[in-house]
Design an enzyme around this catalytic site. Structure first.
Site, PDB file in Angstrom:
ATOM      1  N   THR A  66      -4.505   1.785  -1.525  1.00  0.00           N
ATOM      2  CA  THR A  66      -5.548   2.707  -1.088  1.00  0.00           C
ATOM      3  C   THR A  66      -6.421   3.176  -2.240  1.00  0.00           C
ATOM      4  OG1 THR A  66      -5.904   4.947  -0.188  1.00  0.00           O
ATOM      5  CG2 THR A  66      -3.835   4.550  -1.308  1.00  0.00           C
ATOM      6  N   TYR A 120       0.299  11.377  -0.825  1.00  0.00           N
ATOM      7  CA  TYR A 120       0.003  10.060  -0.239  1.00  0.00           C
ATOM      8  C   TYR A 120      -0.443   9.086  -1.323  1.00  0.00           C
ATOM      9  CZ  TYR A 120      -2.700   6.381   1.991  1.00  0.00           C
ATOM     10  OH  TYR A 120      -3.224   5.153   2.348  1.00  0.00           O
TER      11      TYR A 120
END
Length: 345
Positions: free
Chosen positions: A117, A142
């Site tokens: 990501t 995250y």
């Protein structure tokens, strides 16, 4: 030989499964169905329900299938949830990846494609497209959990000869143009999904966080990539590794961004096209910035294009929105579930 897709019943994973089948691969899917759907997995795919960290289940999968590569999507992805419950993110994203890597090494799997990501970059220092060599400064659990998984993968590859591709992608949206899969996650937080639901009356409004950013219209700018182009990048990465390519890390995006307001304008524009079911005005609620939100984050995808030979086909915001809206309408009519049940009969 087969490809194992973890998280293959989810949004991106299910698109990946269809792309692999289209390319002639044999596919196995592992998914715990926490956010994915059993009906999203094509009937002819071997499906295993369970957790990626279940060592016994992993041993069974590798004994029952000649796995030549793993494409690893399974992860928790909601940033605010990661802040509220960081340990669950480190367990699911990082701990389970460790277990998967261990099982892959034990089974002598040669190739690994990892879904990472742009959150590993944090907030860029300046409004320029982000290169893979940019500082890695994740600002939430995250992003941290994904970066830790990248590091584990790198170190494991060095120790055991595993070849890998890490693909860091930006804002994924849209649905399969053939209507076979799309974003179906409950409580989804992605802007285009939320805006499409609001456009069809499935949400009361769209929340816009921050209108005072140093951008042309004051709202945040992001690089939106169509899900079909993203899975094509994964397919190209798989082929690259199978052809003897060295391990690499590459961004997946289009290299240009759209603001929040530009996305909302596109949703309104596409919803008003001839033949579309028009609704009332899109209700928008404006609020303050959220902590950690960057003003501008756009990919530099040069490496993916040059090293992998990846050429996006759907670099058009209206097309992305149109496929997302079409999918929402199909979900409303129950067409997707009915079709899948008929195929399984």
């Amino acid at each position: 030989m087969a490809i194992l897709v973890t998280g293959g019943a989810g949004y991106i994973g299910s698109h990946m499964v269809w792309a692999l089948l289209d390319a002639g691969y044999e596919v196995a899917v592992l998914d715990r169905l926490s956010t994915g759907f059993r009906w999203a997995v094509p009937p002819r795919v071997r499906f295993y329900e369970g957790n990626v960290g279940d060592v016994t289940l992993l041993d069974r999968i590798f004994s029952e299938n000649a796995i030549e590569a793993i494409i690893h999507f399974a992860a928790s992805i909601v940033v605010p949830d990661s802040v509220a419950d960081p340990l669950s993110y480190y367990e699911n994203n990082t701990g389970n990846t460790r277990a998967l890597l261990s099982a892959a090494v034990k089974a002598s799997v040669p190739h690994f494609v990892f879904s990472s990501t742009a959150a590993v970059y944090g907030t860029p220092d300046k409004p320029d497209p982000v290169l893979e060599i940019a500082p890695l400064r994740p600002e939430n659990p995250y992003g941290q959990s994904k970066l830790m998984s990248e590091i584990m993968l790198r170190d494991t590859a060095r120790a055991h000869g595993l070849k890998y591709a890490v693909l860091r992608y930006f804002n994924v949206a849209g649905a399969d143009p053939a209507g076979r899969s799309g974003q179906s996650t409950r409580r989804a937080t992605h802007l285009i999904k939320v805006a499409c639901e609001a456009a069809l009356g499935k949400r009361e409004k769209v929340d816009v966080y921050g209108t005072d950013y140093p951008t042309p219209d004051g709202t945040g700018v992001r690089d939106y990539i169509h899900v079909s182009d993203l899975v094509d990048a994964h397919l190209k990465a798989l082929e690259y590794l199978r052809n003897g390519g060295e391990s690499l890390t590459a961004n997946c995006g289009y290299g240009r961004g759209y603001s929040v307001l530009e996305v909302l304008e596109a949703v309104g524009r596409v919803r008003s096209e001839p033949g579309s079911s028009n609704g009332g005005p899109l209700e928008v609620s404006y609020g303050p910035r959220r902590p950690g939100d960057a003003a501008f984050i756009v990919a530099d995808p040069t490496l993916a294009r040059t090293a992998l030979g990846w050429t996006p086909r759907h670099d058009d915001l209206d097309f992305i929105v149109r496929t997302a809206l079409d999918w929402e309408r199909r979900l409303d009519r129950g067409e997707v579930q009915q079709r899948t049940l008929a195929e399984s009969a």
